[in-house]
Design an enzyme around this catalytic site. Structure first.
Site, PDB file in Angstrom:
ATOM      1  N   ASP A 173       0.838  -1.198   0.000  1.00  0.00           N
ATOM      2  CA  ASP A 173       0.000   0.000   0.000  1.00  0.00           C
ATOM      3  C   ASP A 173       0.875   1.252   0.000  1.00  0.00           C
ATOM      4  O   ASP A 173       2.112   1.168   0.010  1.00  0.00           O
ATOM      5  CB  ASP A 173      -0.930  -0.024   1.207  1.00  0.00           C
ATOM      6  CG  ASP A 173      -2.307   0.542   0.903  1.00  0.00           C
ATOM      7  OD1 ASP A 173      -2.403   1.398   0.015  1.00  0.00           O
ATOM      8  OD2 ASP A 173      -3.276   0.132   1.566  1.00  0.00           O
ATOM      9  N   ASP A 195       2.520   4.869 -15.738  1.00  0.00           N
ATOM     10  CA  ASP A 195       3.499   4.559 -16.769  1.00  0.00           C
ATOM     11  C   ASP A 195       4.734   3.850 -16.198  1.00  0.00           C
ATOM     12  O   ASP A 195       5.297   2.968 -16.837  1.00  0.00           O
ATOM     13  CB  ASP A 195       3.911   5.841 -17.492  1.00  0.00           C
ATOM     14  CG  ASP A 195       4.508   5.578 -18.864  1.00  0.00           C
ATOM     15  OD1 ASP A 195       4.261   4.498 -19.421  1.00  0.00           O
ATOM     16  OD2 ASP A 195       5.216   6.454 -19.377  1.00  0.00           O
TER      17      ASP A 195
END
Length: 571
Positions: free
Chosen positions: A170, A229
């Site tokens: 996380d 990306d």
């Protein structure tokens, strides 16, 4: 493709990208455990506790759900990774800096639990955080606020000693050092996590949550696109946005449909980032759990399968409804999700009532799904040429009921409210190769999506952004000659930086005429002669006249992950 290879790919031509989309790829063999092994060549499948139990988790619940995966047959169908989410540890590390298992919750410890799962041919997943504290404020792996040593390597070694197979990392409470942007700090942290896992001596799939901490609505902002990306360089799958709505035991009938639609909404435009070893993750499957109807459960499974999304349940497995269990265990839908080409399906037509998605498959088939967003029963009619199959006869298999029929013109059917039909189309011998056909979606007003529209304008040849309708004026084809065509005309560089529809040039003249386009991996569409990028108009502060320059698409210098230069293309 494996993340270590993906980052080195150059920009590809439109023809090369289309060939990659349409040519069959061989199924990958099950990898052996080496430090160079590509992981998660198909989307991970399994179970996680969070969306049902949140912090109310313990050893007995994990074991019960693992046993239920086996008993229901879901484990044998691929749901084999059992992951414990936040709250499994104590609030402080031990004197050596190691994480401490909360033995009130997990009396036998994590090594025992891993062995229990492995003995049942299941994999063991665990949760940590790249920040200094987890989201529920247990010890994280990252540096403390203000700086200091991190625990990435130590925690990775500890997980390896427990024979963990999968780590959900996380991104809460991550310190941003002075002089760095938040995006840079997350990139550094997740690269450190990935390096620590690689150096641990054990192969562990990494589920990275970094993009979720940058999401801004459906289309997102520049940093969100930057993170999506690069995140595949660190992990094999990633959460891009908001959590799926968690189960509320105090109000179990509360609908969770809008949450499913919201997560589908942001994930559906990101197919360019998906492929073997890298998966967009719109969060957990809650099909068959409280809060979804049978039709809504089918929709989530069908849409997640079309998007090559991880199939990770988060529910009480023993209490799944029969309809939900049937949808989750549907072997045709699982095979669709796990298709070895790994190409994420794309929305080729959308409006307020229907979304139509198409997904190329490894053996040359094409999957098609139709989502009925409305609250009423609807008839559907989808001509095959709108799916890129012109003058072609196909065998259409309904993946929900297994029925097949031969079609040569139109796919028809009836869908219940909030239902999704899914078909696998097998072209007959002699069919021409499928042509990517459908809408070109980009940033609309605010952070929502809109579509490039070439007919509903007053300007001759004008191309504008408009609400997506699925109408013919938004039905583009992507040619292998690098052209983008609509109604027989070509998208072309026009005067004063505007783009327009014009007669198509032939052969080598196409580039000179500004009609040759190269899609980049970041979503940009580059006009080859000028090197400029197709750019959506800025959201207007007040309504503008249709077809005016303020509403039209134009060419501008290519930026760094500009949201107005990111486009989702048909496949």
């Amino acid at each position: 493709m494996p993340p270590r290879l993906r980052a080195s790919l150059p920009c590809l031509t439109a023809a090369a990208l289309l060939a990659l989309a349409l040519c069959p790829a061989p199924a990958a063999a099950e990898p052996t455990a080496t430090s160079d092994t590509p992981l998660a060549l198909t989307p991970p499948m399994g179970w996680n506790n969070w969306a049902h139990y949140m912090c109310d988790i313990d050893e007995a619940k994990v074991v019960a759900n693992a046993d239920a995966l086996v008993a229901t047959g879901l484990a044998a169908k691929g749901y084999d990774t059992v992951t414990i989410d936040d709250c499994w540890m104590t609030k402080s590390r031990d004197a050596d800096g190691n994480l401490v298992v909360d033995t009130d919750k997990f009396p036998h410890g994590m090594a025992w639990l891993g062995a229990y799962l492995h003995a049942r041919k299941l994999k063991f997943g665990i949760y940590q955080d790249a920040g200094s504290l987890t989201c529920e404020r247990y010890p994280g792996s990252g540096s403390p606020e203000g700086g200091g040593p991190d625990h990435y390597a130590r925690d990775a070694r500890q997980f390896a000693s427990w024979e963990v197979d999968y780590v959900k990392m996380d991104g809460c409470n991550l310190w941003v050092p002075e002089g760095k942007t938040k995006e840079q700090a997350y990139r550094d942290a997740y690269n450190s996590v990935a390096r620590a896992l690689r150096d641990s001596g054990r192969d562990m799939v990494l589920s990275a949550s970094a993009p979720a901490y940058f999401q801004q609505g459906e289309w997102g902002g520049s940093d969100w696109h930057k993170v999506i990306d690069w995140v595949g360089e660190t992990g094999q799958l990633w959460r891009e946005g908001r959590d799926i709505k968690v189960y509320n035991p105090a109000a179990p009938a509360t609908s969770r449909w809008s949450s499913v639609m919201g997560n589908y909404g942001y994930n559906r435009w990101l197919g360019r980032y998906a492929g073997p070893g890298n998966w967009n993750d719109p969060d957990f499957l809650i099909a068959g759990a409280p809060g979804l109807t049978a039709a809504e459960s089918r929709s989530q499974v069908g849409l997640w399968a079309m998007m090559a999304a991880p199939f990770i349940l988060s529910s009480q497995v023993s209490e799944l409804t029969p309809d939900g269990l049937a949808a989750l265990g549907n072997t045709d839908l699982i095979a669709l999700d796990q298709d070895p080409m790994g190409r994420q399906g794309t929305v080729v037509s959308s409006n307020a009532t229907f979304d139509i998605l198409v997904r190329p498959l490894a053996n040359g088939d094409r999957a098609v799904a139709v989502l009925n967003r409305s609250g009423a029963v609807r008839d559907i009619r989808v001509p095959l040429d709108e799916l890129g199959l012109d003058s072609c006869t196909v065998e259409a298999k309904n993946l929900w009921n297994g029925e097949s029929r031969e079609l040569s013109d139109t796919l028809t059917g009836t869908l219940a409210a909030h239902d999704t039909g899914v078909w696998r189309l097998t072209p007959h011998t002699g069919c021409a190769e499928a042509v990517p056909t459908g809408q070109i979606a980009g940033r609309g007003s605010g952070t929502s999506a809109a579509c490039a529209d070439g007919a509903n304008t007053t300007g001759v040849g004008a191309v504008v952004m408009a609400a997506c309708t699925g109408a013919p004026d938004q039905r583009w084809t992507l040619g292998r000659d690098s052209s983008l065509r609509l109604a027989g005309a070509c998208l072309s560089a026009g005067e004063e930086g505007l783009v327009e529809l014009a007669d198509c040039s032939d052969g080598r003249q196409r580039r000179a005429a500004g009609q040759s386009w190269t899609p980049r991996r970041d979503g940009a569409l580059v006009e080859d002669a000028s090197g400029l990028c197709l750019t959506a108009p800025a959201p207007a502060a007040a309504p503008v006249e249709p077809g005016t320059p303020a509403e039209r698409l134009r060419l501008t210098p290519c930026g760094d992950h500009q949201v107005d230069q990111a486009w989702a293309l048909p496949v």
